[in-house]
Write a protein that holds these residues in place. Sequence first.
Motif, PDB file in Angstrom:
ATOM      1  N   ILE A  43       0.853  -1.189   0.000  1.00 46.78           N
ATOM      2  CA  ILE A  43       0.000   0.000   0.000  1.00 46.78           C
ATOM      3  C   ILE A  43       0.886   1.236   0.000  1.00 46.78           C
ATOM      4  O   ILE A  43       1.727   1.393   0.873  1.00 46.78           O
ATOM      5  N   PRO A  44       0.701   2.075  -1.024  1.00 44.68           N
ATOM      6  CA  PRO A  44       1.539   3.262  -1.156  1.00 44.68           C
ATOM      7  C   PRO A  44       1.276   4.281  -0.045  1.00 44.68           C
ATOM      8  O   PRO A  44       0.187   4.310   0.516  1.00 44.68           O
ATOM      9  N   GLU A  45       2.279   5.068   0.199  1.00 48.08           N
ATOM     10  CA  GLU A  45       2.137   6.109   1.207  1.00 48.08           C
ATOM     11  C   GLU A  45       1.080   7.118   0.765  1.00 48.08           C
ATOM     12  O   GLU A  45       0.926   7.381  -0.404  1.00 48.08           O
ATOM     13  N   GLY A  46       0.357   7.634   1.722  1.00 49.28           N
ATOM     14  CA  GLY A  46      -0.660   8.623   1.386  1.00 49.28           C
ATOM     15  C   GLY A  46      -1.924   8.005   0.820  1.00 49.28           C
ATOM     16  O   GLY A  46      -2.797   8.693   0.338  1.00 49.28           O
ATOM     17  N   ARG A  47      -1.987   6.697   0.875  1.00 48.17           N
ATOM     18  CA  ARG A  47      -3.178   6.010   0.369  1.00 48.17           C
ATOM     19  C   ARG A  47      -3.712   5.065   1.431  1.00 48.17           C
ATOM     20  O   ARG A  47      -2.987   4.653   2.313  1.00 48.17           O
ATOM     21  N   VAL A  48      -4.971   4.711   1.285  1.00 51.72           N
ATOM     22  CA  VAL A  48      -5.554   3.752   2.213  1.00 51.72           C
ATOM     23  C   VAL A  48      -6.285   2.649   1.455  1.00 51.72           C
ATOM     24  O   VAL A  48      -6.786   2.873   0.361  1.00 51.72           O
ATOM     25  N   LEU A  66       4.124  -3.941   9.321  1.00 52.66           N
ATOM     26  CA  LEU A  66       3.112  -3.584   8.334  1.00 52.66           C
ATOM     27  C   LEU A  66       2.554  -2.182   8.544  1.00 52.66           C
ATOM     28  O   LEU A  66       2.434  -1.728   9.677  1.00 52.66           O
ATOM     29  N   PRO A  67       2.247  -1.522   7.434  1.00 54.59           N
ATOM     30  CA  PRO A  67       1.611  -0.204   7.520  1.00 54.59           C
ATOM     31  C   PRO A  67       0.122  -0.360   7.841  1.00 54.59           C
ATOM     32  O   PRO A  67      -0.728   0.017   7.046  1.00 54.59           O
ATOM     33  N   TRP A  68      -0.157  -0.887   8.973  1.00 56.27           N
ATOM     34  CA  TRP A  68      -1.536  -1.170   9.373  1.00 56.27           C
ATOM     35  C   TRP A  68      -2.418   0.081   9.384  1.00 56.27           C
ATOM     36  O   TRP A  68      -3.623  -0.003   9.242  1.00 56.27           O
ATOM     37  N   HIS A  69      -1.808   1.208   9.548  1.00 62.12           N
ATOM     38  CA  HIS A  69      -2.598   2.438   9.624  1.00 62.12           C
ATOM     39  C   HIS A  69      -3.205   2.813   8.282  1.00 62.12           C
ATOM     40  O   HIS A  69      -4.054   3.688   8.204  1.00 62.12           O
ATOM     41  N   ARG A  70      -2.748   2.163   7.217  1.00 61.96           N
ATOM     42  CA  ARG A  70      -3.301   2.482   5.903  1.00 61.96           C
ATOM     43  C   ARG A  70      -4.483   1.588   5.556  1.00 61.96           C
ATOM     44  O   ARG A  70      -4.928   1.559   4.422  1.00 61.96           O
ATOM     45  N   VAL A  71      -4.944   0.830   6.508  1.00 58.47           N
ATOM     46  CA  VAL A  71      -6.078  -0.052   6.251  1.00 58.47           C
ATOM     47  C   VAL A  71      -7.295   0.403   7.048  1.00 58.47           C
ATOM     48  O   VAL A  71      -7.235   0.526   8.270  1.00 58.47           O
ATOM     49  N   ILE A  72      -8.375   0.654   6.344  1.00 52.71           N
ATOM     50  CA  ILE A  72      -9.603   1.104   7.008  1.00 52.71           C
ATOM     51  C   ILE A  72     -10.794   0.327   6.475  1.00 52.71           C
ATOM     52  O   ILE A  72     -10.641  -0.512   5.598  1.00 52.71           O
ATOM     53  N   LEU A 128      -1.815   8.815   9.409  1.00 49.27           N
ATOM     54  CA  LEU A 128      -2.367   9.077   8.085  1.00 49.27           C
ATOM     55  C   LEU A 128      -2.249  10.547   7.727  1.00 49.27           C
ATOM     56  O   LEU A 128      -1.867  10.907   6.622  1.00 49.27           O
ATOM     57  N   ARG A 129      -2.561  11.381   8.674  1.00 51.49           N
ATOM     58  CA  ARG A 129      -2.470  12.820   8.406  1.00 51.49           C
ATOM     59  C   ARG A 129      -1.042  13.214   8.074  1.00 51.49           C
ATOM     60  O   ARG A 129      -0.804  14.090   7.250  1.00 51.49           O
TER      61      ARG A 129
END
Length: 106
Positions: A15-20, A52-58, A79-80
């Motif tokens: 998952i790319p940065e700045g994306r979810v 993992l970039p878990w914060h990019r998953v919603i 995310l912000r």
Amino acid sequence: MSEFTSKTIKIIKAIPEGRVATYGQIAGLAGHPRAPRQVAGMLKRYSEKYNLPWHRVISSKGIVSIKDPLAKLEQAERLREEGVEVSTSFEVDLKRFGWKVDRFDA
DNA sequence: AAGGTGACTGTCA
DNA sequence: CTGACAGCCACCT
């Protein structure tokens, strides 16, 4: 570890940065469109172990739906920092920040 | 080994 | 718009 698990981990890492991405989306890319809950469970268990970039998953509704209130705050903050707009009610505009990917190329 | 569970999701009222 | 319901399925105990 099952193939689903390893695939899911790869995808999440992609998952790319700045994306979810949404749980369902990831599950689908991993080949199990009906197992978004496993994706969620995995984040909880492996996010640290596999970095993992878990914060990019919603959720598909475009909102941060993590149980732990503290982690929820952290997620919104992270995310912000990446440029993703998160409302005070933890909403994200998937139209703009959603990860667009037709299929995952491993 | 059998059963419970959840950071989900789409549908229906 | 909100809320309730019922599938869903890998992982944990």
